[in-house]
Design an enzyme around this catalytic site. Structure first.
Site, PDB file in Angstrom:
ATOM      1  N   HIS A 330       7.804   6.315 -17.804  1.00  0.00           N
ATOM      2  CA  HIS A 330       6.598   5.514 -17.635  1.00  0.00           C
ATOM      3  C   HIS A 330       6.327   5.171 -16.177  1.00  0.00           C
ATOM      4  O   HIS A 330       7.192   4.635 -15.483  1.00  0.00           O
ATOM      5  CB  HIS A 330       6.703   4.173 -18.391  1.00  0.00           C
ATOM      6  N   ASN A 353      10.723   6.875  -0.433  1.00  0.00           N
ATOM      7  CA  ASN A 353      11.277   7.993   0.318  1.00  0.00           C
ATOM      8  C   ASN A 353      10.749   8.119   1.742  1.00  0.00           C
ATOM      9  O   ASN A 353      11.233   8.951   2.499  1.00  0.00           O
ATOM     10  CB  ASN A 353      11.022   9.299  -0.438  1.00  0.00           C
ATOM     11  N   SER A 372      13.451  -1.506 -15.146  1.00  0.00           N
ATOM     12  CA  SER A 372      12.021  -1.400 -14.863  1.00  0.00           C
ATOM     13  C   SER A 372      11.646  -2.109 -13.566  1.00  0.00           C
ATOM     14  O   SER A 372      12.259  -3.102 -13.180  1.00  0.00           O
ATOM     15  CB  SER A 372      11.222  -2.001 -16.017  1.00  0.00           C
TER      16      SER A 372
END
Length: 434
Positions: A330, A353, A372
């Site tokens: 998700h 990143n 999450s």
């Protein structure tokens, strides 16, 4: 085309149309390929490499264009095929039929023309045919009323006896409606020399010339239809074929299920028994056997999805390896990362990143659990079987089997919310009283 891009560089199924033609030509194993380009078309020369290119500095007609290749072919005495970069759908089978006709020992034609019978002949040149074969090609502007009624038209594609091609091209004049040197005049010159000329019949659809954006869209529709049929013939299920868009090199395995509104960009390889749910976009990626992807997933170049892995809704993966059985189900971004086998990445997770200057990698070990709404700030490693608490910002490596929580301590002020609401209600009542 009204474009800064040379016409033949406009893409069909994810690659320039000229490269479609070059692939077809390579299937004939020719001794030499020469591409005639206009001035300043270095991008075309790069696209057709290693084929040799010559520049037609003045555009004085098709005959003049072919003459530009004379120095590269002057000692060649085999068959010479003349093709057009804006006719990308022509097939190898058609070209082989032309060459077979050229090599017909009984006829020994000096010229073989590819003709076709379009629904609307329009302004195509006409093939004038008699009992002895092809007599002439007449351009529409130079044709009389009777010749314009001929249904057999000239595609422009021709095969020549190379031993006498250059002599006849040198004798072409430009006394015609356009003031150009027509390649088609070689037919009349060959007949005048006592040589035979012939034609083979082609299909209107594969001879579609692309001269506008609308015709480009028409060619795209044709090639997409062919790619969809090929995918289904090879064992893939397309729930709504018309809504699935392929690139020329898309590879689907057996028993792949593709739901509606999926786009395959260049460089996509799909294994067997993969399920691709609707509204996904893929480019430069691989998906291994048994994986489940989508809906609304985006796989960017360098994404490698392992066997039986799950990539869910609104997940973007870029230059990352998602190993077998891992799940990113998700609302997540996974970039420049390695996600180990059977790891579970929770909703809203982001691999951070890029620091504004460099890209760095994130490593998530096998069996790890990422809670999450976590942010993994690269470069960082999360060990195998480790757990990350929901809402964490992880900036340091996490050991195998450890729990890491990186969030501010929770604070509570008793009764503050009730007092706040009461104060706001009093303020509102005071304003209404005024």
């Amino acid at each position: 085309m009204k474009s800064d891009l040379p016409k033949v560089m406009h893409p069909l199924a994810g690659r320039p149309m000229i490269q479609h033609l070059m692939e077809t030509v390579s299937g004939l194993a020719p001794d030499k390929v020469v591409v005639v380009v206009g001035p300043g078309m270095d991008v075309v020369a790069q696209a057709v490499a290693p084929a040799q290119t010559v520049v037609q500095t003045e555009r004085l007609g098709t005959g003049h264009a072919v003459m530009q290749a004379r120095d590269l072919l002057k000692d060649f005495h085999g068959d010479v095929l003349v093709l057009y970069g804006d006719t990308p759908l022509i097939t190898k089978d058609t070209l082989q039929r032309m060459l077979a006709e050229r090599r017909n020992a009984d006829k020994n034609p000096a010229v073989v023309v590819l003709g076709f019978k379009p629904v609307d002949p329009g302004h195509y040149g006409r093939l004038v045919v008699g009992a002895e074969g092809l007599k002439a090609i007449v351009e529409f502007k130079d044709a009389n009323d009777d010749q314009r009624e001929i249904p057999l038209c000239n595609s422009g594609v021709m095969a020549f006896d190379g031993a006498c091609l250059w002599d006849r091209l040198a004798r072409i004049g430009n006394d015609n409606a356009k003031g150009e040197y027509y390649l088609t005049d070689v037919v009349g010159l060959a007949r005048g020399d006592g040589a035979n000329c012939s034609f083979v019949l082609g299909d209107e659809q594969e001879l579609l010339g692309v001269n506008s954006r609308a015709e480009l869209a028409g060619a795209e529709a044709i090639i997409q239809g062919e790619l969809r049929r090929a995918a289904m013939d090879d064992g893939a299920t397309l729930v709504d074929p018309a809504s699935v868009w392929f690139s020329w090199d898309t590879s689907l395995g057996r028993d792949v299920m593709v739901w509606p509104h999926v786009v395959f960009g260049p460089g996509v390889t799909i294994g067997d028994h993969v399920v691709i749910k609707g509204f996904c976009h893929f480019e430069g990626c691989t998906i291994a056997d048994g994986a489940d992807v989508g809906p609304y997933a985006r796989l960017r170049p360098g994404a490698e999805i392992g066997a039986a892995a799950h990539i869910g809704n609104f997940v973007e993966v870029k230059k990352s390896v998602i190993e077998a059985g891992a799940k990113v189900n998700h609302l997540s971004y996974i970039g420049d990362a390695q996600v180990g086998a059977d790891a579970n990445v929770g909703a809203g997770t982001i691999t951070c990143n890029y620091d504004g200057f460099t890209k760095s990698c994130t490593e998530i070990g096998a069996g790890a659990f990422i809670g999450s709404n976590s942010s993994l700030v690269a470069p960082v490693k999360v060990g195998a079987r480790a757990m990350i608490g929901a809402g964490s910002v992880i900036t340091k490596d996490v050991s195998d089997g450890a729990l890491a929580v990186g969030r501010g301590a929770q604070m509570e002020v008793a009764g503050w919310a009730d007092r706040f609401r009461a104060a706001k209600a009093a303020e509102k009542a005071k304003k209404q009283g005024k």
